[in-house]
Structures are given as C-alpha cells and as structure tokens.
Motif scaffolding. Structure first.
Motif, PDB file in Angstrom:
ATOM      1  N   LEU A   1       1.019  -1.013   0.188  1.00 41.01           N
ATOM      2  CA  LEU A   1       0.139  -0.151  -0.076  1.00 41.01           C
ATOM      3  C   LEU A   1       0.866   1.212  -0.016  1.00 41.01           C
ATOM      4  O   LEU A   1       1.739   1.296   0.597  1.00 41.01           O
ATOM      5  CB  LEU A   1      -1.043  -0.161   1.164  1.00 41.01           C
ATOM      6  CG  LEU A   1      -2.251  -0.865   1.234  1.00 41.01           C
ATOM      7  CD1 LEU A   1      -2.534  -1.241   2.717  1.00 41.01           C
ATOM      8  CD2 LEU A   1      -3.094  -0.541   0.364  1.00 41.01           C
TER       9      LEU A   1
ATOM     10  N   PHE B   1      -2.834   0.600  -4.328  1.00 39.15           N
ATOM     11  CA  PHE B   1      -2.498  -0.955  -3.978  1.00 39.15           C
ATOM     12  C   PHE B   1      -1.914  -1.537  -5.365  1.00 39.15           C
ATOM     13  O   PHE B   1      -2.308  -1.385  -6.274  1.00 39.15           O
ATOM     14  CB  PHE B   1      -3.666  -1.702  -3.640  1.00 39.15           C
ATOM     15  CG  PHE B   1      -3.631  -2.979  -3.388  1.00 39.15           C
ATOM     16  CD1 PHE B   1      -2.912  -3.422  -2.212  1.00 39.15           C
ATOM     17  CD2 PHE B   1      -3.970  -3.898  -4.424  1.00 39.15           C
ATOM     18  CE1 PHE B   1      -3.048  -4.958  -1.981  1.00 39.15           C
ATOM     19  CE2 PHE B   1      -3.918  -5.334  -4.184  1.00 39.15           C
ATOM     20  CZ  PHE B   1      -3.307  -5.907  -3.075  1.00 39.15           C
TER      21      PHE B   1
ATOM     22  N   PHE C   1      -8.329  -3.277   3.688  1.00 36.65           N
ATOM     23  CA  PHE C   1      -7.196  -3.213   2.835  1.00 36.65           C
ATOM     24  C   PHE C   1      -6.518  -4.749   2.434  1.00 36.65           C
ATOM     25  O   PHE C   1      -5.586  -5.024   2.138  1.00 36.65           O
ATOM     26  CB  PHE C   1      -5.820  -2.573   3.390  1.00 36.65           C
ATOM     27  CG  PHE C   1      -6.233  -1.216   3.838  1.00 36.65           C
ATOM     28  CD1 PHE C   1      -6.555  -0.229   2.908  1.00 36.65           C
ATOM     29  CD2 PHE C   1      -5.920  -0.886   4.979  1.00 36.65           C
ATOM     30  CE1 PHE C   1      -6.768   0.947   2.950  1.00 36.65           C
ATOM     31  CE2 PHE C   1      -6.240   0.561   5.283  1.00 36.65           C
ATOM     32  CZ  PHE C   1      -6.656   1.649   4.274  1.00 36.65           C
TER      33      PHE C   1
END
Length: 540
Positions: free
Chosen positions: A44, A228, A266
C-alpha cells in the motif's frame, strides 16, 4: 490543521495515525508538498498533501513498518522508516534536502514522450531490440500478428511469458493461414530472451518523476490518494467497478478470477467463476466488469466458454448467460455497460456492438457500418447509454463516434476532426456524452440529440485523455489523464480544471469509477502496472 483521513466517511478498521511537518532544506515549513507513506508488507501507498505550517496527518492506518517521504518544490526527502503500532500515533517530520527524481515526460507505457497508444504503432519505425539469442526469432515471428512495440511495453514474469507464448501458439494453430508457428526449440530461446529483457524486475522510472515540481495550492492540495499493488505482478487490472458498499472489483487479463479489494480492511481476494462447459484455455480471464442493478456486476468470460456472467457481490454467486451457438464472432470487448433501464447489458466487440436482454436472455449483435463497408476493424472501444436510450461508442481505429438505436438496430457514425483516437466515455446528468480523445488529449462533450462536439483542453499537455465519468450530484466531469498519471476534474459551468496526481509513475490508470458509497472517492485501475487505487477529494 487539516486532518487528512484515509477513510473520512465510513468507519475504518484501523486506528493508527502518522503526523508530521514538511520543511525545506533551510527549515522553512512547506504547505502543498506531497507526503508518501509506503507499507511494503501490505503493498500500500498512501499519499497526502501538507497543509498550513507544512503539517500533515494521516489517520486510520493499519499497523506495520512504513517508509515516509516528502516531495515538493523540486526536492524530496530521503525515505525514512516509521514504525506504527496498533492504536498508537507516530510522528515523522521530513526535510526536503535532495533533488527530486528525474522528470519522466508524459507518454504511453514504457515510452515517455509518445502519447498515442498501440493503434498508431504502424506509423512508427520498428523498436531497437536488445541484442542476444532470440532477437532474430522475435523480429521474424512476432510481426506476423502484431507490431513489436506492443512486446517491448510488457514487463512480465518468466511464468507469464511462458503462458503468453503458449497462448500465441494456440491462436496460430486455430488459424494457420494467419501466421507460421515456431519450433519448440525456438520457443525455449524466445522464452529466455523475453524473460531476460522484458521482465517485471527490469528497472523502472523514478516513482516521483511525474509529480509536480511546484507546491500545490487550492483545491489541488485537498485530496488523498491510496495505491495498492497486486501481489501477482502479472495480474493486469484492466478495468474495475465499485459495488454499493464501496468495494472495488477488477478483471485481471492474466488471471482467471475476479479480483476484490476492500478499502476498509485493505484486503485483496480473488473469486473464480463457476465451471463452464469447456476447460478454460491458457490465459482465459474475465472481461471488463460493469455495475448493474442492486449488488450485481456484469462481465463476459474471455476464453473457451462463450458466456456472460452476472455476479452478486452480496451473495457471491454467479449467474451464467451462455451465448447461443448461432451467434458467431466476438462477444466481448473493452467496455461493458448495464443500461440504466435495467433491461439490457451492452458491450463493444471490435467490429460490432453486442447486447443481452436480461429478461429474455436473448443476445443481439449489430455490425458497425464502417466495418461492413471497408472490412477494416474500427475497434469499437468505449461505450455508454445516452439520455434518450441510444448506445454511443468510440471507434478508435477509424476516428469515429457511433450511435446505435436499439429500437431499430440502425447505427449512425460521426467522424472526429482528425486522428484523435477516441477512447472511453460517460453520460452526464443531461444525457449527453463526454469522451476522452486520447491522441489529441481533449475532453469532448457530444450532444446526444445533435451529435455536436464541443472540445475542452486540460491544463496538462499530452495528458492522454482516456476515460470519462460524470458526477450528477456535483455536476462535474472526471477524466483519466492516462499518460500523465493524473485524474482531472472539470466543471462545465465555470470551465475550470483541477488535476490530482497519482502516487506512482506509469500507473497506467485507465478505467475510473465513482464510489457509490462515497461521492468524494474516484477509483482507478492500471493495466500494465497491476495497481489499483483511488483518490478522495476533501470537502472544504
């Protein structure tokens, strides 16, 4: 001080935060500088903009080891480690003591300075290939089906190059009149050559090479970005859509599964389609996804199973719509759209437009007139439904816009002014179409009743205008500037622009989509980068 929250609307699953001050080498506080927080383990990158007194704060971060870097005014800081413990804030001041990385000119993938895509490869001289065993085979065999420029833009693992070569040979065996196959020994040499020279480990351009060299001000400084990177470098997120809960779903050109990215946690997962009547071939994959009614997503399967799929993001169940054997030829392409009337789903398919009546499960196909007349593939690309129900599409190879009347099957075509390469489009609150002209970098409004084209020039030159979506609530237009690594916002009423840079160079952002759960969030997906993410505009 502005508190920049990664999830400013709905509750996040993490409580970590990092704050600090950005200063110049002389100690001056710098508002308007970029600050990147990189979490390698989670793949990330969070990017925010420093505010008054050079302060920045990022909340709702997952714990772990980060790297922080500031960039602004032509300078950057040395990357510094930050250890973020769950529930405990961390402080990371940055000093911009080093020159910012080399400027990377705007341009198509791996070719800075060249804005046009592969549709204009025929106008270019052959690329200079690296020396070595395999070069002559590449020069002799590959141009049978495509120009060599496409090959030099790829950065795949050895495993994916092996699959690509197998896939190419499968296509040759299906149509031996098109090309001559290479031997198994040549295949080994080709694999070694391609994996060595066009690998995912090949050095990349400086990641800060397209970030602004001046400090940001006004609305351009009021946003955050989240990036990402796929765990599989070969994934190729060509398109994405976003479900009502704000979760992103992307097709992967080199993976036989639908990708899911949840911005609350995430987390990245994959959902394979149900088994079809035929075993999937090499590199079979899902086509571009399109959000339908409720929790549904539509897509075609690219491969041996000729079917369209409807996927329920809530129940995680697929419904299959087999294409009848009587419908020969392409059944999918670069864009799929669910008609707002809830009755039809449409896709471009190279030389024609294909539709599915959801209620009757009947497919229809309409050949594009320029194809019928010339037998030159117009390469129908972007597509959307206008306010009057007509289906508009871009013919990127012949520089035309097409309009299909579903009631009659009649298609009208409208030439663009020149070699513009129209790509993708979106329909606004008045039912008009907005299109990205990729080669000329224009944002174009098309009146759906008169077909009149109105042209707007983004502030960034050679931006590679690509995909457009309209925000009916705020009455603004969003545009992907694919070759500049930016997403732009245009206000048609005031004709004002705001541009937002993405965190990495060559993000290859193509498809964008508004988040239905967060009107400030615009998602994007990158094909050759295998990255996806979003920008989120901060309210004043």
């Amino acid at each position: 001080m502005l508190l920049v929250c990664v999830h400013s609307v709905r509750a996040a699953d993490f409580a970590g935060s990092v704050q600090g001050v950005v200063r110049s080498a002389s100690g001056q506080a710098l508002p308007g500088a970029y600050v990147k927080l990189i979490h390698p383990e989670r793949r990330l990158t969070f990017m925010v903009i420093s505010q008054a007194q050079g302060r920045y704060t990022v909340n709702n971060l997952p714990p772990g080891q980060y790297t922080v870097q500031g960039i602004g005014n032509g300078f950057q800081s040395k990357p510094a480690p930050v250890d973020l413990t769950a529930g405990r804030p961390a402080t990371a001041d940055v000093s911009l003591t080093e020159k910012q990385g080399a400027v990377v000119p705007n341009g198509w993938v791996r070719t800075p300075g060249r804005v046009s895509g592969n549709e204009l490869d025929s106008e270019l001289p052959p690329p200079n290939l690296p020396e070595g065993d395999g070069k002559q085979i590449v020069q002799a065999k590959c141009p049978q089906c495509h120009y060599l420029h496409r090959l030099t833009q790829m950065r795949w693992t050895r495993d994916n190059w092996e699959k690509k070569l197998a896939w190419m040979r499968e296509r040759i065996h299906e149509n031996p009149a098109r090309a001559v196959d290479w031997t198994d020994q040549e295949n080994k040499i080709l694999l070694d050559y391609l994996a060595k020279n066009f690998s995912n480990t090949t050095p990349k351009f400086d990641p800060n090479g397209r970030l602004s060299r001046t400090l940001l001000k006004g609305d351009a400084a009021r946003y955050i970005a989240v990036d990402f990177e796929a765990p599989n470098p070969d994934a190729a997120f060509h398109d994405l859509t976003v479900d009502p809960g704000g979760v992103a779903w992307a097709n992967q050109l080199n993976v036989y599964a639908l990708a899911k990215f949840d911005p609350k946690t995430f987390t990245f997962t994959q959902v394979p389609p149900p088994a079809g009547g035929t075993k999937p071939g090499t590199l079979a994959h899902m086509g571009p996804p399109a959000r339908g009614a409720g929790d549904s997503i539509w897509m075609a399967e690219i491969g041996a199973n000729r079917r369209w799929l409807q996927f329920d993001t809530r129940t995680m169940e697929f419904t299959s719509y087999p294409v009848p054997p009587t419908l020969k030829g392409n059944i999918s392409g670069n864009t799929m759209v669910a008609d707002p009337n809830g009755k039809m789903v449409w896709t471009t398919a190279g030389t024609r437009i294909v539709g599915l009546n959801i209620q009757t499960k009947q497919f229809v196909a309409y050949d594009i007139p320029s194809w019928v007349e010339t037998k030159k593939n117009p390469n129908a690309y972007g597509l959307d439904v206008a306010g009057d129900g007509t289906v508009w599409f871009a013919e990127r190879e012949v520089n035309k816009m097409g309009r299909l009347d579903p009631a009659t099957g009649k298609i009208d075509e409208f030439p663009t002014p020149g070699v513009d390469i129209p790509r993708r489009m979106g329909t606004d609150w008045d039912g008009n179409l907005w299109v990205g002209f990729h080669k000329t970098g224009k944002l174009v409004k098309i009146d759906h009743q008169t077909a009149k084209m109105t042209f707007y020039q983004p502030p960034t030159e050679n931006s590679g205008a690509y995909h457009v979506v309209a925000d009916p609530k705020r009455k603004v237009i969003w545009l992907t500037e694919q070759t500049a690594d930016k997403i732009a916002r245009f206000d048609p009423k005031t004709e004002t622009w705001t541009e937002f840079s993405l965190p990495i160079v060559e993000s290859d952002a193509r498809r964008i989509e508004l988040d239905p759960s967060n009107p400030n969030r615009i998602w994007w997906a990158g094909d050759t980068s295998s990255h996806l993410g979003y920008i989120e505009v901060l309210d004043k």
